[in-house]
Design an enzyme around this catalytic site. Structure first.
Site, PDB file in Angstrom:
ATOM      1  N   HIS A 119       2.989  -2.478  -9.666  1.00 23.80           N
ATOM      2  CA  HIS A 119       1.653  -1.889  -9.653  1.00 23.80           C
ATOM      3  C   HIS A 119       0.671  -2.715  -8.826  1.00 23.80           C
ATOM      4  O   HIS A 119       0.762  -3.938  -8.745  1.00 23.80           O
ATOM      5  CB  HIS A 119       1.132  -1.760 -11.089  1.00 23.80           C
ATOM      6  N   ASP A 120      -0.241  -2.015  -8.180  1.00 24.97           N
ATOM      7  CA  ASP A 120      -1.367  -2.627  -7.465  1.00 24.97           C
ATOM      8  C   ASP A 120      -0.942  -3.472  -6.267  1.00 24.97           C
ATOM      9  O   ASP A 120      -1.709  -4.323  -5.806  1.00 24.97           O
ATOM     10  CB  ASP A 120      -2.226  -3.479  -8.413  1.00 24.97           C
ATOM     11  N   GLY A 137       3.215  -7.551  -9.543  1.00 18.64           N
ATOM     12  CA  GLY A 137       1.961  -6.826  -9.386  1.00 18.64           C
ATOM     13  C   GLY A 137       0.926  -7.557  -8.545  1.00 18.64           C
ATOM     14  O   GLY A 137       0.909  -8.787  -8.470  1.00 18.64           O
TER      15      GLY A 137
END
Length: 265
Positions: A119-120, A137
């Site tokens: 994520h991200d 992440g």
């Protein structure tokens, strides 16, 4: 749509260009926008994703599924992907934790089998990532980076333009542009000369990058002092990027490991 296999499950809200093909047993969920001439193979899952044109998703890839983050509260976050990417077998690309900054993949990237992008993360253009590499992440990867197999990257790390990560490298700190990193708790071991040539850098720029590399990462001087020395020399744009990259580091910059009887090239 004749290009969608009859066993594929497509959410009615998904927007798929008619030129895109979707293979058997693939699931395309809500909040998906897919552009022209994409080839999506069998057994893929795509959710909460905006995809450009001419991408090839081979098989069993999971794109845009929810992040592995305990702070995630179910928001409709996203993955954005550009054009001309190749996503191989069993790749996972997770959507962002927050709405304001989608997980992003640029153009012309190759993600080989079993690569994980958490994520991200933000990946630039023309990046090659070999099999079973894991990116935690909030990692940023700049353009034309090459990662060998089974690399592990700590969260919030940045990987600079045209850097190369050797197989099995564990990356806890930022890797500066144009450098090669190697080893468990990786250290810099030289410059990615082949990558710079392929990227179109001229000889003068490469010579200046080499001098900057020695001063910044092998001289034994404090990094701040080396940066100040370089800034006083009116550096070329590539060295300027190295300087700015180091100055912006929050996790810290990976340095070269000096050995006994080491000779400079």
């Amino acid at each position: 749509m004749s290009n969608i296999h009859p066993t594929a499950l497509i959410n009615p809200s998904a927007q798929i260009d008619p030129s895109t093909t979707v293979g058997p047993f693939t699931i395309i969920g809500p909040d998906v926008v897919i552009g022209k001439n994409n080839k999506i193979g069998p057994h893929c899952v795509i959710e909460n994703t905006t995809m450009g044109d001419d991408n090839e998703i081979i098989a069993s890839a999971f794109i845009g599924v929810k992040p592995q983050d305990l702070s995630y509260k179910g928001e409709p976050t996203r993955v954005t992907m550009g054009n001309g990417n190749q996503i191989r077998e069993c790749v996972t690309i997770h959507r962002s934790t927050h709405l304001d900054s989608p997980t992003s993949i640029g153009d012309g990237c190759l993600l080989m089998a079993n690569v994980h992008v958490a994520h991200d993360c933000h990946l630039g253009n023309h990046i090659i990532i070999a099999n079973s590499t894991g990116i935690a992440g909030h990692v940023t990867v700049e353009d034309r980076v090459v990662m060998s197999g089974m690399v592990g990257i700590h969260q919030f790390v940045r990987i600079g333009t045209m850097a190369m990560l050797s197989g099995g490298a564990m990356i806890p700190l930022d890797i500066p542009p144009y450098c090669i990193a190697q080893g468990e708790r990786a250290r810099l071991v030289g410059l990615n000369v082949v990558g710079m040539r392929r990227g179109g850098l001229d000889r003068a720029s490469m010579t200046e990058i080499k001098r900057a590399y020695k001063l910044l990462f092998r001289s034994g001087k404090r990094l701040d002092d080396s940066i100040a020395e370089l800034e006083a020399q009116n550096p070329c744009p590539e060295v300027r990027h190295m300087i700015d990259f180091c100055k912006a580091s929050k996790r810290g910059v990976t340095m070269a490991k000096r050995k006994m009887n080491e000779h400079d090239d």
